[in-house]
Design a protein around this motif. Structure first.
Motif, PDB file in Angstrom:
ATOM      1  N   UNK A 190       0.836  -1.200   0.000  1.00  0.00           N
ATOM      2  CA  UNK A 190       0.000   0.000   0.000  1.00  0.00           C
ATOM      3  C   UNK A 190       0.868   1.246   0.000  1.00  0.00           C
ATOM      4  N   UNK A 370     -14.429  -7.514  21.540  1.00  0.00           N
ATOM      5  CA  UNK A 370     -13.959  -7.348  20.172  1.00  0.00           C
ATOM      6  C   UNK A 370     -12.448  -7.197  20.155  1.00  0.00           C
ATOM      7  N   UNK A 375      -1.460  -5.975  12.740  1.00  0.00           N
ATOM      8  CA  UNK A 375      -0.670  -6.495  11.629  1.00  0.00           C
ATOM      9  C   UNK A 375       0.549  -7.271  12.149  1.00  0.00           C
ATOM     10  N   UNK A 419       4.863  -2.975   8.496  1.00  0.00           N
ATOM     11  CA  UNK A 419       3.632  -3.675   8.865  1.00  0.00           C
ATOM     12  C   UNK A 419       3.063  -4.473   7.700  1.00  0.00           C
ATOM     13  N   UNK A 421      -0.423  -6.555   6.968  1.00  0.00           N
ATOM     14  CA  UNK A 421      -1.728  -6.912   7.525  1.00  0.00           C
ATOM     15  C   UNK A 421      -2.023  -8.381   7.273  1.00  0.00           C
TER      16      UNK A 421
ATOM     17  N   UNK B 316      -2.831   7.686  -0.618  1.00  0.00           N
ATOM     18  CA  UNK B 316      -2.316   6.559   0.175  1.00  0.00           C
ATOM     19  C   UNK B 316      -1.587   7.027   1.423  1.00  0.00           C
ATOM     20  N   UNK B 317      -1.110   8.272   1.391  1.00  0.00           N
ATOM     21  CA  UNK B 317      -0.442   8.794   2.574  1.00  0.00           C
ATOM     22  C   UNK B 317      -1.397   8.900   3.757  1.00  0.00           C
ATOM     23  N   UNK B 319      -3.658   6.645   4.583  1.00  0.00           N
ATOM     24  CA  UNK B 319      -4.095   5.363   5.127  1.00  0.00           C
ATOM     25  C   UNK B 319      -3.582   5.261   6.559  1.00  0.00           C
ATOM     26  N   UNK B 320      -4.370   4.645   7.420  1.00  0.00           N
ATOM     27  CA  UNK B 320      -4.023   4.656   8.834  1.00  0.00           C
ATOM     28  C   UNK B 320      -3.150   3.470   9.203  1.00  0.00           C
ATOM     29  N   UNK B 321      -2.191   3.713  10.075  1.00  0.00           N
ATOM     30  CA  UNK B 321      -1.424   2.627  10.665  1.00  0.00           C
ATOM     31  C   UNK B 321      -2.213   2.019  11.814  1.00  0.00           C
ATOM     32  N   UNK B 322      -1.883   0.791  12.163  1.00  0.00           N
ATOM     33  CA  UNK B 322      -2.676   0.103  13.180  1.00  0.00           C
ATOM     34  C   UNK B 322      -2.614   0.825  14.521  1.00  0.00           C
ATOM     35  N   UNK B 323      -1.423   1.285  14.890  1.00  0.00           N
ATOM     36  CA  UNK B 323      -1.232   1.802  16.243  1.00  0.00           C
ATOM     37  C   UNK B 323      -1.463   3.302  16.354  1.00  0.00           C
ATOM     38  N   UNK B 330      -9.197   9.436  12.667  1.00  0.00           N
ATOM     39  CA  UNK B 330     -10.450  10.061  12.250  1.00  0.00           C
ATOM     40  C   UNK B 330     -10.191  11.208  11.287  1.00  0.00           C
ATOM     41  N   UNK B 347      -9.955   1.272  -3.906  1.00  0.00           N
ATOM     42  CA  UNK B 347      -8.909   1.095  -2.888  1.00  0.00           C
ATOM     43  C   UNK B 347      -9.258   1.794  -1.574  1.00  0.00           C
ATOM     44  N   UNK B 350     -11.936  -0.077   0.227  1.00  0.00           N
ATOM     45  CA  UNK B 350     -11.378  -1.295   0.786  1.00  0.00           C
ATOM     46  C   UNK B 350     -10.670  -1.007   2.099  1.00  0.00           C
ATOM     47  N   UNK B 351      -9.910   0.093   2.064  1.00  0.00           N
ATOM     48  CA  UNK B 351      -9.157   0.498   3.240  1.00  0.00           C
ATOM     49  C   UNK B 351     -10.112   0.889   4.375  1.00  0.00           C
ATOM     50  N   UNK B 355     -11.131  -0.414   8.522  1.00  0.00           N
ATOM     51  CA  UNK B 355     -11.205   0.349   9.769  1.00  0.00           C
ATOM     52  C   UNK B 355     -12.534   0.157  10.489  1.00  0.00           C
ATOM     53  N   UNK B 357     -13.912  -2.326  11.522  1.00  0.00           N
ATOM     54  CA  UNK B 357     -13.872  -3.306  12.607  1.00  0.00           C
ATOM     55  C   UNK B 357     -12.808  -2.929  13.631  1.00  0.00           C
ATOM     56  N   UNK B 358     -12.394  -1.672  13.645  1.00  0.00           N
ATOM     57  CA  UNK B 358     -11.389  -1.215  14.606  1.00  0.00           C
ATOM     58  C   UNK B 358     -11.885  -1.454  16.031  1.00  0.00           C
TER      59      UNK B 358
END
Lengths: 424, 729
Positions: A190, A370, A375, A419, A421, B316-317, B319-323, B330, B347, B350-351, B355, B357-358
């Motif tokens: 990505x 939940x 990742x 990361x 996923x 794409x910049x 897009x959120x990182x998990x942490x 937001x 895309x 999809x992205x 989120x 289900x965060x």
């Protein structure tokens, strides 16, 4: 800019140390800080700016501390945050680790520093190299003669004092590149970029003039050379010692270096890089019985290079139990407090492919909380190699005393925010 | 914080401080002082030791001095008389050969913040301005600012101001910048430091010598300078150009801000400056500090208001990182919504789907509503995702989906088919009141197409006694009424029970009144009821305006690089995430009309010039502690009402950011337009609702709270009307 006061709080909101710079915001306002923060935390909407009445709190968190600046003006937010991070940077250089204990143990120095860093809400002397010349932890010892005027406060070269002497003149150059990669669950990249930095450890006498040559694409285009591999850097940032005007006009990096360790420059390269360590994972969750994990790691770099201390961190459900592992190399360990399997491979040559299988039991009563989908993250370090191909072509050192000095160069590529996923 | 045994502690410290043995031993004396200051930082009240500490400042030990000064400055306001004793020592220190001691003394002299001491401080400060050490001059310059702040009313010596102006040419860049800061403070009344051409050019030339903080300060102050010629302007711009790409985000932002203010008359130049900062801004979005990232994101949102296409290729910049923390995620999602186009929609969706289900429910709900927003232009894809999410049977997800879907069908009625199919079964998962209100609204409006609708409502009605939210009850009333109109046989019985309960047993007045209203409405006959309840639905032929029109840069340039964008966007999210359900309020209700007309005041005499436009203006102050609104009337002189088509009027008004709500057909009398606009400033936002009325009469009322906003609004409105009517004339 104008911050009214700066506070350092512990996690319970108790003021450890504070400095009232302007006196236009009541110091007891800080008592509202933690309740506000708790309230936002409950609502899940934490924000780095909070307001109570017409007082705004701008805060950052570092280890077990909150650093808070208060203001009642519409100040420049990014400048206030920069200042708070500057505080962290300066304190860290003084105390190694900035945390509650170090603040309490060194409160004299902290007061002194807060006094020098800011006056009337405006940042003053914020360079820790300069500060270290006249505010020292040894100051805590009685020393009447400590009244030397730091030349640097008024000096033209504010980052280096005169009269430095070394027996052996050397300079060590570290070129460190971190790669950030985000790969989505179906295996497409990505986003990816490289963040590089060139660090110096200078052990040179006197006031040396240094010039650094890189295989910079713009420079090569300027001079009309086009042989060899070149690198196009973006967002190049320099230490204040580098003469920016010269860089802008002819891309020469020339400077008088600060003594000791410093970061000379950093850059970003925003090209599509092939992830150096590629991970394929299959995580199958059979509700109420077990989780099966298969992870394949592949080194996508030159065969001559070796990645060291590779750590593949694979998330597992928080209620998993009885781990069983099988690895083709290295060893895997379950870290239940982080809900992770950490697969460690001490040395991972390029082009090789390794496999890990893990098996976990799941309780028959399912956890109804939940869980997110963290990742897989990878840590690694590849010495003698840069992804971008950046090279130090020369480092010229000229000092009026005419001594010979040796430059040493070292290249390292490491993982940044890496990361991948998962599909689970 | 009172400390247990603090009195004993203070007593003991006092004894130690006044013990001659301790005083003669430097190390012990200093350690005692250290203990006092430590106690002070821990919150113990040690103000009682003031007189002992005053004595301790007469020492050659710089560190001890500093500690004592920290103490004295904290407690000086409690002991103004004793503080006088310190002044002597401080003045003596100002003569010290060591510049560090001199600057320390000067700084603390001004930090005591005691108006009574001002007369003793002025002389050393004046001397300090001419000190040969730069560090003393730095302190002295700011000292004057502090002094002025202490007694803002008193006139400052013109000689000092002149001296400060001349110090702008000081060789030390920090002294120069401090001079600017001090003059800003001292000359606040006169609008700050005066920037003429020589000063501006001097500052520009020395910009490179300053550190980051200084550069930002200088750039900020230069915003006040107006170049005298176009050539000069372009010289300045090209000089500043490299700073636009500065690696330090604050410098880059300050430069951009200066660019925007210099180029306020040259939109093309400001737009190209915005293009130039794209790279550095994106870099700031990836900076290591999350607060800086957040600030950058908020400012990008601001830029996109004028240049929606600015970041198109770089979605794409965002897009959120998990942490990443929720506030960054937001903000990024809001940006993604803005950046969607035909190429990237798949895309991005999809992205965003990922989120939904965060673990953080707020983030998940924000993602769902972001998908809903995109659904206004790409409804099929988004509905597919949204209905898919219902399958997860997660409480907060289902609730957010139902709310989002409700908002979506209101603007895209063509989606209703798919929505109706998806609604079945949702009632079991939705628990919170917002979600249930949305579900009820949907069941009421689309009841004929959802086969299970009466049964769902029946469950709600059966559980009415345990229902706590009045909002849900009111929504239930409306939904049951609507359903009764299309499916009377199934609904009649339960509607009777519902009305009976609400009228006889309900304690909430609003609910009861609404039930009574419906009851009486039913008495008026079924046709009348239908007219009220099934008023116009949103018209599918009225397309949604996709993408806001690009705002002119001046709209937001003033708030750029301040705290405001950070707060502002936070307020926006609040209203979208927790806000009132918009369709419910915008469902045409007969009484909205009544409430407006009932507010119309009595007519006044005709103005002498014959034709006039009359206004009823309603300014409502949002976000204040208490809600606050005032009515006013104002008339705008205008030769004739604009005889243009409603569309061109609307377009003209939108140009100046005034939105029209409704208007009567042209050529009718009285001719009305309902309109509204927002104004925003740092502390509050004002919503102005207005009725533009043309009858030949005029009315006036006033809203004192935000006069400037209203005046501005009126003058703009007058200009628009003038332009339009003169065009037609």
């Amino acid at each position: 800019m104008s911050a009214s006061a700066v506070f350092v709080l512990d996690l319970k909101g108790k003021v450890l140390i504070c400095r009232n710079y302007k006196g236009d915001v009541d110091m007891v306002e800080i008592d509202h800080f933690l309740p506000l923060l708790m309230q936002q935390e409950e609502e899940g909407l934490i924000c780095p700016v909070m307001s109570h009445g017409n007082v705004h709190f701008l805060w950052i968190k570092h280890n077990n501390l909150y650093l808070v600046a208060t203001t009642n003006k519409n100040s420049n937010a990014s400048l206030v945050y920069s200042f708070l991070y500057k505080l962290v940077e300066v304190f860290t250089e003084y105390f190694k680790e900035l945390e509650e204990e170090s603040i309490q143990d060194n409160f004299v120095v902290v007061y002194e520093l807060l006094d020098e860093l800011m006056d009337f809400g405006f940042p003053q002397t914020t360079d820790s190299k300069i500060l270290q010349e006249y505010i020292t932890q040894e100051g805590a010892k009685l020393e009447v003669a400590k009244s030397k005027v730091p030349t640097t406060v008024t000096n033209a070269v504010s980052w280096r004092s005169e009269g430095i002497k070394y027996k052996k003149n050397e300079v060590f150059i570290d070129v460190i590149e971190s790669i950030n990669v985000l790969v989505n669950a179906n295996g497409s990249v990505m986003s990816s970029d490289i963040v590089g930095s060139i660090k110096l450890k200078t052990m040179l006498s006197g006031m040396p003039e240094l010039r650094l040559g890189l295989n910079d694409r713009v420079l090569f285009a300027l001079t009309g050379r086009d042989k060899g591999k070149t690198v196009a850097m973006e967002d190049v940032k320099f230490h204040q010692c580098v003469r920016l005007s010269r860089f802008e006009s002819d891309r020469t990096i020339s400077f008088i270096p600060p003594d000791g360790e410093s970061e000379l420059m950093s850059y970003r390269i925003n090209t599509h890089v092939k992830p150096l360590i590629w991970i394929e994972s299959v995580i199958e969750k059979f509700s109420h019985s077990r989780v099966e994990i298969m992870v394949k790691a592949k080194g996508q770099f030159k065969k001559q290079s070796v990645a060291n201390n590779v750590e593949v961190r694979v998330p597992v459900p928080s209620d998993a139990d009885s781990p069983k592992f099988k690895t083709s190399t290295g060893h895997a360990k379950y870290v239940p407090e982080k809900n992770l399997v950490v697969w460690t491979i001490k040395s991972f040559p390029g082009g090789k492919e390794y496999l890990m299988r893990a098996h976990f039991g799941l309780p028959s009563v399912e956890n109804d909380e939940m869980e997110g989908k963290p990742p897989i993250t990878v840590n690694f370090e590849i010495p003698y190699f840069t992804v971008s191909g950046i090279q130090v072509r020369y480092m010229k050192i000229i000092e009026k005393s005419g001594y010979q000095a040796l430059p040493w160069v070292r290249y390292i590529t490491q993982s940044g925010d890496y990361q991948l996923r998962t599909n689970a | 914080m009172p400390y247990l045994g603090s009195e004993d502690m203070v007593r003991e410290l006092r004894r130690a401080l006044s013990n001659p043995n301790v005083q003669s031993d430097h190390l012990r004396y200093r350690n005692t002082i250290l203990k006092v200051v430590r106690a002070m930082s821990q919150g113990v009240d040690v103000s009682g030791l003031f007189s002992e500490m005053v004595k301790a400042c007469a020492t050659v030990d710089v560190v001890q001095k500093k500690l004592v000064y920290v103490f004295l400055c904290s407690y000086a306001s409690l002991n103004p008389e004793l503080s006088l004793l310190v002044i002597n020592t401080l003045r003596k220190d100002c003569q010290d050969p060591n510049p560090m001691v001199r600057s320390l003394a000067l700084r603390n002299m001004t930090n005591l913040r005691l108006p009574s001491l001002v007369e003793y401080v002025e002389q050393p400060l004046t001397a300090g301005l001419r000190d040969r050490a730069a560090c003393v001059r730095r302190v002295a310059v700011l000292g004057w600012a502090k002094l002025h702040k202490l007694q803002a009313s008193s006139d400052i010596d013109a000689a000092v101001v002149n001296e400060l102006y001349s110090l702008l040419r000081d060789p030390d860049p920090v002294v120069m910048v401090n001079c600017l800061r001090a003059l800003e403070e001292i000359l606040k009344e006169e609008g700050g430091v005066a920037i003429n051409k020589p000063i501006a050019h001097h500052l520009l030339n020395r910009l490179k010598e300053c550190d980051v903080w200084g550069q930002c300060e200088v750039l900020k102050i230069l915003e006040r300078y107006r170049p005298q010629s176009e050539d000069e302007l372009f010289d300045i711009l090209s000089l500043l150009d490299p700073s636009l790409l500065s690696p330090h985000p604050p410098v880059m932002a300050a430069t951009l801000s200066l660019f925007l203010s210099l180029c306020s008359g040259l939109p093309a130049a400001s737009l190209s400056a915005l293009e130039r900062v794209r790279g550095p801004l994106l870099a700031a979005c990836g900076s290591a500090s999350r607060e800086m990232r957040f600030t950058a994101l908020c400012h990008i949102q601001l830029l996109l208001r004028s240049l929606p296409g600015l970041m198109g290729a770089h979605y794409k910049r965002f897009f959120c990182g998990y942490a990443e923390p929720a506030y960054i995620k937001q903000r990024k999602m809001q940006l993604l919504v803005e950046l969607v186009n035909d190429e990237n929609v798949a895309l991005v969706l999809d992205e965003l789907k990922g989120y939904c289900t965060d673990v953080n429910t707020d983030t998940a709900q924000a993602a769902i509503s972001a998908i809903g927003r995109i659904g206004r232009s790409y409804s099929d894809r988004c509905l597919e995702i949204l209905t898919g999410l219902l399958g997860l049977k997660q409480e907060h997800i289902t609730s957010a989906v139902v709310q989002t879907v409700r908002d979506l069908v209101w603007v895209c009625p063509q989606c209703s088919e798919a929505v109706c199919l998806a609604l079945e079964g949702c009632e079991e998962t939705v628990q919170d009141s917002q979600g249930r209100q949305a579900l009820l609204w949907l069941l009421g409006v689309y009841g004929e197409r959802v086969s299970s609708a009466p049964y769902v409502l029946e469950v709600f009605i059966d559980g009415l006694r345990s229902e706590v939210s009045p909002g849900v009850k009111m929504e239930l009333l409306t939904a049951t009424m609507r359903l009764f109109l299309c499916r009377p046989a199934e609904t009649q019985d339960m509607l009777g029970r519902l009305l009976h309960y609400c009228i006889e047993e309900e304690t909430d007045m609003c609910v009861r009144d609404q039930a009574l209203f419906y009851y009486r409405l039913l008495h008026c006959g079924i046709e009348e009821t239908r007219k009220v309840l099934q008023g116009r639905r949103s018209d599918p032929s009225l397309g949604v305006l996709i993408g806001r029109p690009a705002e002119p840069v001046n709209q937001w340039a003033r708030s750029f690089n301040t705290l405001e964008p950070l707060k502002q966007s936070a307020a926006e999210t609040e209203s979208t995430s927790g806000g009132s359900p918009e369709p419910v309020t915008s469902v045409p209700r007969p009484n909205t009309d009544l409430s407006l007309s009932s507010l119309s005041p009595s007519p006044v005499d005709k103005p002498p010039n014959g034709v006039a436009l009359c206004f009823l203006l309603l300014g409502a102050l949002e976000k204040a502690e208490e809600e606050d609104y005032v009515c006013m009337e104002e008339h705008v002189h205008c030769p004739a009402p604009p005889r243009c088509s409603p569309q061109s009027l609307q377009a003209a008004l939108q140009l100046v950011n005034v939105q029209t709500l409704a208007f009567t057909p042209p050529q009718t009398l009285p001719w009305r337009v309902y309109l509204y606009t927002h104004t925003r400033n740092t502390h509050r936002s004002t919503l102005i609702l207005g009725e533009l009325l043309y009858t030949g009469e005029e009315r006036v009322k006033k809203q004192p709270r935000d006069d400037t906003a209203l005046k501005g609004f009126l003058s703009i409105l007058a200009t628009v009307l003038h332009t339009l009517s003169s065009e037609r004339a």
